[in-house]
Design a protein around this motif. Structure first.
Motif, short mmCIF file in Angstrom:
data_model
loop_
_atom_site.label_atom_id
_atom_site.label_comp_id
_atom_site.label_asym_id
_atom_site.label_seq_id
_atom_site.Cartn_x
_atom_site.Cartn_y
_atom_site.Cartn_z
N UNK A 242 0.83 -1.21 0.00
CA UNK A 242 0.00 0.00 0.00
C UNK A 242 0.86 1.26 0.00
N UNK A 243 2.13 1.10 0.35
CA UNK A 243 3.00 2.26 0.53
C UNK A 243 2.94 2.70 2.00
N UNK A 244 4.10 3.07 2.52
CA UNK A 244 4.19 3.40 3.95
C UNK A 244 3.28 4.58 4.31
N UNK A 245 3.18 5.58 3.42
CA UNK A 245 2.36 6.75 3.73
C UNK A 245 0.90 6.36 3.95
N UNK A 246 0.43 5.48 3.06
CA UNK A 246 -0.97 5.06 3.16
C UNK A 246 -1.20 4.26 4.43
N UNK A 247 -0.25 3.38 4.76
CA UNK A 247 -0.37 2.64 6.02
C UNK A 247 -0.49 3.62 7.20
N UNK A 248 0.40 4.59 7.22
CA UNK A 248 0.41 5.54 8.36
C UNK A 248 -0.89 6.33 8.42
N UNK A 249 -1.36 6.76 7.26
CA UNK A 249 -2.60 7.53 7.18
C UNK A 249 -3.77 6.70 7.71
N UNK A 250 -3.82 5.44 7.28
CA UNK A 250 -4.92 4.56 7.71
C UNK A 250 -4.85 4.28 9.21
N UNK A 251 -3.65 4.16 9.73
CA UNK A 251 -3.50 3.87 11.17
C UNK A 251 -3.84 5.09 12.01
N UNK A 252 -3.65 6.27 11.45
CA UNK A 252 -3.96 7.48 12.23
C UNK A 252 -5.45 7.67 12.43
N UNK A 253 -6.27 7.13 11.53
CA UNK A 253 -7.72 7.28 11.68
C UNK A 253 -8.30 6.15 12.52
N UNK A 254 -7.47 5.20 12.93
CA UNK A 254 -7.94 4.08 13.75
C UNK A 254 -8.48 4.62 15.09
N UNK A 255 -9.47 3.91 15.65
CA UNK A 255 -10.08 4.36 16.90
C UNK A 255 -9.07 4.49 18.04
N UNK A 256 -8.01 3.67 17.98
CA UNK A 256 -7.05 3.71 19.09
C UNK A 256 -6.13 4.93 19.01
N UNK A 257 -6.13 5.59 17.84
CA UNK A 257 -5.33 6.80 17.72
C UNK A 257 -5.96 7.90 18.58
N UNK A 258 -5.13 8.71 19.18
CA UNK A 258 -5.64 9.83 19.98
C UNK A 258 -4.87 11.08 19.63
N UNK A 259 -5.62 12.10 19.19
CA UNK A 259 -4.97 13.33 18.79
C UNK A 259 -3.98 13.10 17.66
N UNK A 260 -4.31 12.14 16.77
CA UNK A 260 -3.48 11.90 15.60
C UNK A 260 -2.26 11.02 15.86
N UNK A 261 -2.02 10.64 17.13
CA UNK A 261 -0.88 9.79 17.45
C UNK A 261 -1.31 8.31 17.45
N UNK A 262 -0.58 7.50 16.71
CA UNK A 262 -0.92 6.08 16.63
C UNK A 262 -0.42 5.37 17.88
N UNK A 263 -1.31 4.65 18.55
CA UNK A 263 -0.93 3.89 19.74
C UNK A 263 -0.86 2.42 19.34
N UNK A 264 0.33 1.85 19.40
CA UNK A 264 0.51 0.44 19.04
C UNK A 264 0.44 -0.44 20.28
#
Lengths: 372, 372
Positions: B322-344
């Motif tokens: 998908x390309x790294x940018x798209x992965x990051x973008x998709x993960x940022x909209x995940x419910x676990x993200x808070x204030x745009x920060x991805x929580x793994x």
């Protein structure tokens, strides 16, 4: 209340009605000018994003002031404007809220503010209940009906083509702010619709309040601030007392639906949005009072009293000519129906309501007398 | 468990895993042949109407048997067949449930039975949460993934075009019935998808269980009934333990999402339904293990171990390009993200997970190693 005229500049005292629901408890604050009072917004959870959900009618009147009041507390304040009216209380409009929140990457700490009447409150509440499985929300009701009814008790919903309020959730707000000043911009027809719900609290729960309403109806129609403060407060107190005992409508809470079974049938039969909800309730109360009399629960004078009061509040006392069969069919699909049997909220004593079924023949007599 | 071969006719014992959530507590029952066991349906609330919600794949296999089992307890048993697949986990399909219930005048005592996999369970659960503001429902999961994951814990949801599981509710079933016999008809690919969620419970909560899975993976792939009984039971116990401490995902519960942040991005990036959820989780666990190693939380051998196990379970270990940018973008909209920060969700010790952010540069390295 009379001391207000002696010191017209001083802020009116803010009255708080606590809603006791365990860890879902919250306060209703009632006062004059709450929208511009910084205290109104203190103590709410912080978040990167807040969203004001409102409609195209209310937005030009109050959205900017609310946005300014919230700005110090949130990184970004979105404004989501929905089309106005019960006809838009559907999935398509609800989805506008979800899409706007997702497009803004609103996370699960986002706080929603419902700025509007019952439709905005119901939809914002259900959006809050469902977005990411639940985010916090605050009610800022701008109609009288929403202040005394739909913003209290946590019922949220949208309509379905096959029934009103069929899809929803019990979901409590963090706080309800009833600013009496915003009622000044309310159209006459909506003022009357709100009075219907206020009148309702008398026969179902408080005979003295019914008398007070009769005595102060002219003041309420004139939007007298002191009379309004008392009416909103007493209505919220009664609703809070009922909801506190029966949050999920297992039994007692159903008495709040006095007039609603007939009223919903009128609304659905004409198509949502034709009559205001409060207009349906006003006329529905006359019908339910008539049925209470026909069942021998109340004397005929009660029907006269209710009909006169509803009429004085400038609400309809005759239902549309849908035909008795159609009324019965619509009432059978109502949420309060169980196993196809319609359960009416009836009055058995001034200040006391009862849920019961009624013979179709009597319901037809009521409809013949008050509809068409 | 070995005694089963000595007496093959005797019914396998039913194991019960209690989910302790106060007044929303319920039991998960795990056993062989529960669908045909009358005890499975006893003690549920009576109602005029029950509705089996299932899909076009499962209906021909099991709906008739379930309908027969329910017939003695309900006046009418509706059958609502949804199209099969994650691609249909949307509002339009959910509305089929509402419309069918309303068309049948199903009242608020109606009991829904979710007969199917995670998609059917999620949609039936959200329909139950929302229909008339909440009606009771029972889970009868027919996939391994649903038995060990989606039927436990009360998460219900539909997807939104802008994000997976974005609209839903926390809503608990009355009971969950995991009939191990129905797993015999499960396609290979879905068996593997279920194994992904079982594998997950090892690294996040139980190092011994991870070893047990490694030792018994061949038996699980062969659908050995005794091995499956243990795997389902232990998975439900771990999930029950986590959910019991954190019903609404305030903190701990998030560890159940190990592999899900990457996995959701894969699912969303390809379009829901392209990869099975469990396939995304399998590959996502490899990525999250890699990230745990890159952050210095775990030794490189952990990644090797996880990758080998996921591979043996016949799950993908490389994500799509998908390309790294798209992965990051998709993960940022995940419910676990808070204030745009991805929580793994990462592993900090075998059997212990931790939630944390990671530098984008390291995430890109993980993606470079395991995607495209």
């Amino acid at each position: 209340m009379t001391s207000a005229s002696a010191a017209p500049i001083a802020a009116a005292p803010v009255v708080t009605v606590p809603i006791a629901l365990g860890d879902r408890s919250y306060d209703i604050r009632i006062g004059d000018g709450l929208l511009d009072d910084p205290a109104s917004w203190q103590g709410l959870p912080r978040a990167a994003v807040a969203a004001i959900v409102t409609n195209t009618t209310v937005a030009p009147l109050y959205a900017q002031r609310l946005a300014a009041a919230l700005a110090p507390h949130y990184g970004r304040v979105l404004q989501i404007e929905l089309p106005d009216g019960e006809a838009h209380k559907d999935w398509q409009t609800l989805d506008q809220i979800f899409s706007a929140l997702l497009a803004a990457s609103a996370d699960r700490k986002t706080v929603l503010f419902a700025l509007g009447g019952g439709v905005v409150g119901d939809m914002t509440g259900f959006a809050a209940a469902s977005y990411m499985r639940g985010i916090p929300f605050v009610q800022v009701p701008t109609t009288l009906l929403a202040q005394v009814d739909s913003s209290v008790g946590g019922k949220t919903a949208i309509n379905h083509p096959l029934g009103k309020n069929m899809i929803g959730a019990f979901y409590q707000p963090l706080r309800v702010l009833c600013d009496l000043a915003v009622l000044d911009t309310l159209p006459e027809r909506e003022l009357s619709a709100g009075l219907a719900e206020i009148i309702k609290y008398g026969p179902i729960a408080d005979a003295d309040f019914l008398g007070w309403i009769e005595d102060h109806l002219d003041a309420l129609l004139a939007r007298d601030r002191a009379a309004m403060a008392h009416a909103v407060r007493r209505s919220c107190e009664i609703k809070a007392w009922v909801v506190g005992q029966d949050e999920r409508e297992g039994g007692l809470r159903a008495i709040l639906n006095f007039g609603h079974t007939f009223g919903h049938a009128i609304e659905a039969g004409l198509g949502y949005g034709e009559w205001l909800h409060g207009e349906g309730v006003g006329c529905g109360m006359v019908m339910a009072s008539d049925l209470s009399v026909r069942l021998g629960l109340m004397p005929p004078a009660f029907l006269d009293r209710m009909q006169r009061l509803v009429e004085r509040a400038r609400l309809p006392v005759r239902g549309p000519a849908l035909g008795a069969e159609r009324y019965l069919e619509l009432m059978r699909v109502d949420k309060k129906a169980e196993g196809g049997e319609i359960r009416f909220v009836l009055i058995e004593q001034l200040g006391r309501a009862v849920m019961r079924a009624a013979p179709d023949a009597l319901v037809r007599e009521t409809l013949a007398a008050h509809a068409g």
